[in-house]
Design a protein around this motif. Structure first.
Motif, PDB file in Angstrom:
ATOM      1  N   LEU A 205       0.820  -1.221   0.000  1.00  0.00           N
ATOM      2  CA  LEU A 205       0.000   0.000   0.000  1.00  0.00           C
ATOM      3  C   LEU A 205       0.855   1.273   0.000  1.00  0.00           C
ATOM      4  CD1 LEU A 205      -2.740  -1.049   2.601  1.00  0.00           C
ATOM      5  CD2 LEU A 205      -2.812  -1.266   0.120  1.00  0.00           C
ATOM      6  N   CYS A 206       1.972   1.236  -0.710  1.00  0.00           N
ATOM      7  CA  CYS A 206       2.842   2.419  -0.751  1.00  0.00           C
ATOM      8  C   CYS A 206       2.301   3.480  -1.697  1.00  0.00           C
ATOM      9  CB  CYS A 206       4.251   2.017  -1.162  1.00  0.00           C
ATOM     10  SG  CYS A 206       4.416   1.469  -2.883  1.00  0.00           S
ATOM     11  N   ALA A 207       1.423   3.073  -2.635  1.00  0.00           N
ATOM     12  CA  ALA A 207       0.782   3.985  -3.599  1.00  0.00           C
ATOM     13  C   ALA A 207       1.736   4.499  -4.681  1.00  0.00           C
ATOM     14  CB  ALA A 207       0.107   5.161  -2.896  1.00  0.00           C
ATOM     15  N   SER A 208       2.878   3.856  -4.864  1.00  0.00           N
ATOM     16  CA  SER A 208       3.766   4.254  -5.957  1.00  0.00           C
ATOM     17  C   SER A 208       3.072   4.092  -7.302  1.00  0.00           C
ATOM     18  CB  SER A 208       5.050   3.406  -5.932  1.00  0.00           C
ATOM     19  OG  SER A 208       5.837   3.716  -4.814  1.00  0.00           O
ATOM     20  N   CYS A 209       2.285   3.028  -7.431  1.00  0.00           N
ATOM     21  CA  CYS A 209       1.563   2.802  -8.693  1.00  0.00           C
ATOM     22  C   CYS A 209       0.492   3.870  -8.904  1.00  0.00           C
ATOM     23  CB  CYS A 209       0.938   1.407  -8.703  1.00  0.00           C
ATOM     24  SG  CYS A 209      -0.277   1.111  -7.389  1.00  0.00           S
ATOM     25  N   MET A 210      -0.146   4.312  -7.832  1.00  0.00           N
ATOM     26  CA  MET A 210      -1.173   5.347  -7.927  1.00  0.00           C
ATOM     27  C   MET A 210      -0.550   6.682  -8.328  1.00  0.00           C
ATOM     28  SD  MET A 210      -4.021   3.739  -6.909  1.00  0.00           S
ATOM     29  CE  MET A 210      -5.252   4.681  -5.997  1.00  0.00           C
TER      30      MET A 210
END
Length: 354
Positions: A154-159
């Motif tokens: 859930l680091c949100a790098s992809c987001m």
């Protein structure tokens, strides 16, 4: 190179009207990560720098940020590697993209939590616990289908680097879709229907623009883009008539009936008259640019030797009953978990066929 410049995004809403960048000069040290450099700048030059961190071992995902334009974990990348990669003496750090900045490198996470809640990212068993008190059992191959998706932190790098999310803030995004896939593909889970409805609502699976930035930026090899494609296939197999499924059916009919796709009638056949009206301005531009075959309005022409195409199609449909396509490893994407002694079958070699 003895020193390098750390250029940090700065913004304090209590006193700044606009964000700005501040540069700190630091010594180059072997093994120093970007997170360690931020600590050095904070402790020795400017105690007001604000950023998130926790484990410092690429496990918690707290320190995700944009480094020289790309999202990654600050605790994972080393300064010497970045200086060599970009052939520069400056490392620029900013908050991840597609977020609201709260202060410096700290961003609002409420939007992520709200999106995650829609797919219920937790295990909901379809059966009562085993009577002997053991854990829920699962076949090793069934677990292979979800083990990489389970690695999401859930680091949100992809987001951060998702172009579709930049265009549409209501889009769930690759991280949320990966979490949905992780549970929908879990043979032990019992809430597939509700999760399918969540990812299919408002054409969510169709918003992906296939740029693959999410998979490229993921620090844990979760394969976010591939998980979106897998969800599309699973939704179709589960009987959901998604726009993508309807599009594929129309494409199939056109190829069989005339050997060509009728792009002029496609919007109306897929979305009805309202859909055709909505896309009319784009259609007019295509006409003015000479990109339209007017005969397509009346069904269009058939290609020569169409009967050969139809024969190939009929043979393929017959073979469809004999060949089983396994969805976990579509597109030749391989993920080998080095922690396991038994490797997953190499679907790049077999084509995914059994």
């Amino acid at each position: 190179m003895d020193t390098f410049k750390l250029k940090v995004f700065r913004y304090d809403p209590t006193k700044d009207t606009e964000p700005y960048y501040k540069t700190y000069e630091l010594p180059v040290e072997k093994g120093m990560t970007v997170l360690a450099a931020l600590f050095r700048a904070k402790e020795e030059q400017d105690p007001t720098i604000s950023f998130r961190y926790n484990c410092r071992a690429a496990i918690c995902g707290s320190c995700a940020m944009r480094i020289n334009g790309h999202a990654t974990l600050a605790c994972k990348v080393q300064i010497t590697h970045l200086l060599d990669k970009y052939q520069t003496n400056t490392i620029t750090v900013e908050p991840i993209g597609n977020v609201k900045t709260l202060k410096d490198l700290i961003y609002d996470m409420d939007w992520l939590v709200d999106k995650l809640k829609r797919v219920k990212p937790w295990f909901i068993p379809k059966e009562p616990p085993p009577p002997d008190g053991t854990e829920y059992r699962q076949d090793p191959y069934d677990h292979h289908r979800i083990d990489f998706a389970s690695d999401c932190i859930l680091c949100a790098s992809c987001m951060s680097d998702c172009n579709a999310l930049k265009a549409n803030k209501n889009y769930l995004g690759p991280m949320v879709h990966s979490k949905a896939y992780r549970f929908i593909a879990d043979t032990r889970d019992g809430e597939k229907k509700e999760r399918f409805e969540a990812v299919l609502d408002d054409f969510n699976l169709e918003w992906c623009v296939r740029c693959m930035e999410c998979t490229t930026r993921c620090p844990k090899e979760v394969q976010p883009y591939e998980n979106i494609i897998r969800l599309r296939i699973m939704a179709a197999e589960a009987g959901y008539k998604t726009p993508g499924e309807i599009h594929a059916e129309i494409f199939e009919q056109d190829i069989y009936n005339r050997g060509l796709l009728n792009e002029m009638l496609l919007p109306m056949r897929q979305e009805g008259i309202l859909g055709a009206i909505k896309r009319a301005p784009f259609g007019i531009k295509m006409m003015l640019k000479g990109k339209v075959n007017y005969a397509d309005f009346f069904g269009g022409h058939k290609i020569k030797r169409l009967e050969e195409v139809q024969k190939i199609y009929e043979v393929a449909k017959q073979k469809e009953k004999e060949v089983k396509i396994r969805i976990p490893q579509i597109m030749g994407v391989i993920y080998e978990d080095k922690r396991k002694t038994r490797k997953r079958p190499n679907y790049a070699e077999t084509g995914g066929n059994e």
